[in-house]
Design an enzyme around this catalytic site. Sequence first.
Site, PDB file in Angstrom:
ATOM      1  N   GLU A 145       0.850  -1.187   0.000  1.00 28.30           N
ATOM      2  CA  GLU A 145       0.000   0.000   0.000  1.00 28.30           C
ATOM      3  C   GLU A 145       0.888   1.240   0.000  1.00 28.30           C
ATOM      4  OE1 GLU A 145      -3.760   0.160   2.164  1.00 28.30           O
ATOM      5  OE2 GLU A 145      -3.159  -1.724   3.096  1.00 28.30           O
ATOM      6  N   ASN A 202       2.535 -14.393   1.895  1.00 29.96           N
ATOM      7  CA  ASN A 202       2.237 -13.420   2.941  1.00 29.96           C
ATOM      8  C   ASN A 202       2.403 -14.014   4.331  1.00 29.96           C
ATOM      9  OD1 ASN A 202       1.829 -11.179   1.395  1.00 29.96           O
ATOM     10  ND2 ASN A 202      -0.397 -11.247   1.440  1.00 29.96           N
ATOM     11  N   ASP A 258      -4.674 -12.856   5.663  1.00 30.70           N
ATOM     12  CA  ASP A 258      -4.133 -13.943   4.840  1.00 30.70           C
ATOM     13  C   ASP A 258      -3.605 -15.087   5.699  1.00 30.70           C
ATOM     14  OD1 ASP A 258      -4.787 -12.274   2.807  1.00 30.70           O
ATOM     15  OD2 ASP A 258      -2.777 -12.070   1.972  1.00 30.70           O
TER      16      ASP A 258
END
Length: 389
Positions: A145, A202, A258
């Site tokens: 992000e 992740n 995740d």
Amino acid sequence: MKICVVGAGYVGLSLAVMLSTKYEVHLVEISGEKVNLLRQRKSPIRDEYIEKYLAEKELNLTVSSDLAASVAGADFAIVATPTNYDPKLNYFDVSSVDTVVEQITGLSPETYIVIKSTLPVGYTDDSSRRHRTDRLFFSPEFLREGKALYDNLYPSRIIVGSTDTAIGQKFADLLKSVALKDDVQTLIMNPTEAESVKLFANTYLAMRVAYFNELDTYAATKGLDTAKIIEGVCLDPRIGNFYNNPSFGYGGYCLPKDTKQLLANYNNVPSTLIRAIVDSNTVRKDFVAEDIIRRNPKTVGIYRLVMKSGSDNFRSSSIQGIMKRIKAKGIEVVVYEPMMKEDSFFNSKVERDLAVFKQECDVIVSNRMSSDLDDVSEKVYTRDIFNHD
């Protein structure tokens, strides 16, 4: 070539902007506010490259809320809608993806649908059967992000999960054609394997965060120098000197959900490590909160809810877990978060005047040290060792 992108979050928007430098792109977004901003070439999210491209580049980009017109005749439709983790279902909420896939298969059955949203393992194959289509596949994203467009322009790898190798390669080549990085490694595999790659990648990152956080917990408990231990450990080239700065826990939009989804997929599969990674994040927050409470503060200040500098997002930020634990002990909490419009956050006052915030707090909790706090460093509680994200 015509491409339809559904969802103007950081994944969808970065792809739409990048692809529109060379192709006709129609971006579909249900938020009228976002549509209006994008039509003015203003980004609804903070991302330096997205903002720069919207302001300066010539883009063949149309933004609307009309899916039917946007997807008609499209070669590819990229679905990048939210799939938040639902703790009650112990599963990703894939309802938005389901809805969009069903609509596109009805509106434009010849269009290939590429899901970029993070999915539970096995979803793509199951969805293909339910929607009776052989034109649905999955391509995981590996974006940060605030740096989503940069990461798309300079991808670490491109992975496409498709039972049709030729069309999978065609989509991979499409992404490579607008990337600025040469020789991007590409992998084509079946959709279930591609879904697994995303979750395992992740979860490995979360494991690394958890590992160095537990190292720091050990050092702090034993009165040892965390930095020296990390330096010695990371001189081993197999471990490497990166992604090793202690924090309050892994957080943000991706890692918490995740890891939990991967753990849910381990139902009836022998394992101990994945559960330990999820549990470790809770244990770390417990330790940090107790360490702060031992200082007997009357008022604790939370300096920024965002995960890191340059971010405007504080979804699932680890500092919120610390804040809730402190409040549970009856300690007053004040939040400094200039990105917030509201005057309170979880019934705690939001103070926008930094000077007032510093003055009224006995302890200031900051996930990452900031030069804004240099003058009150004696008040600051952080586990930031290396002063970087």
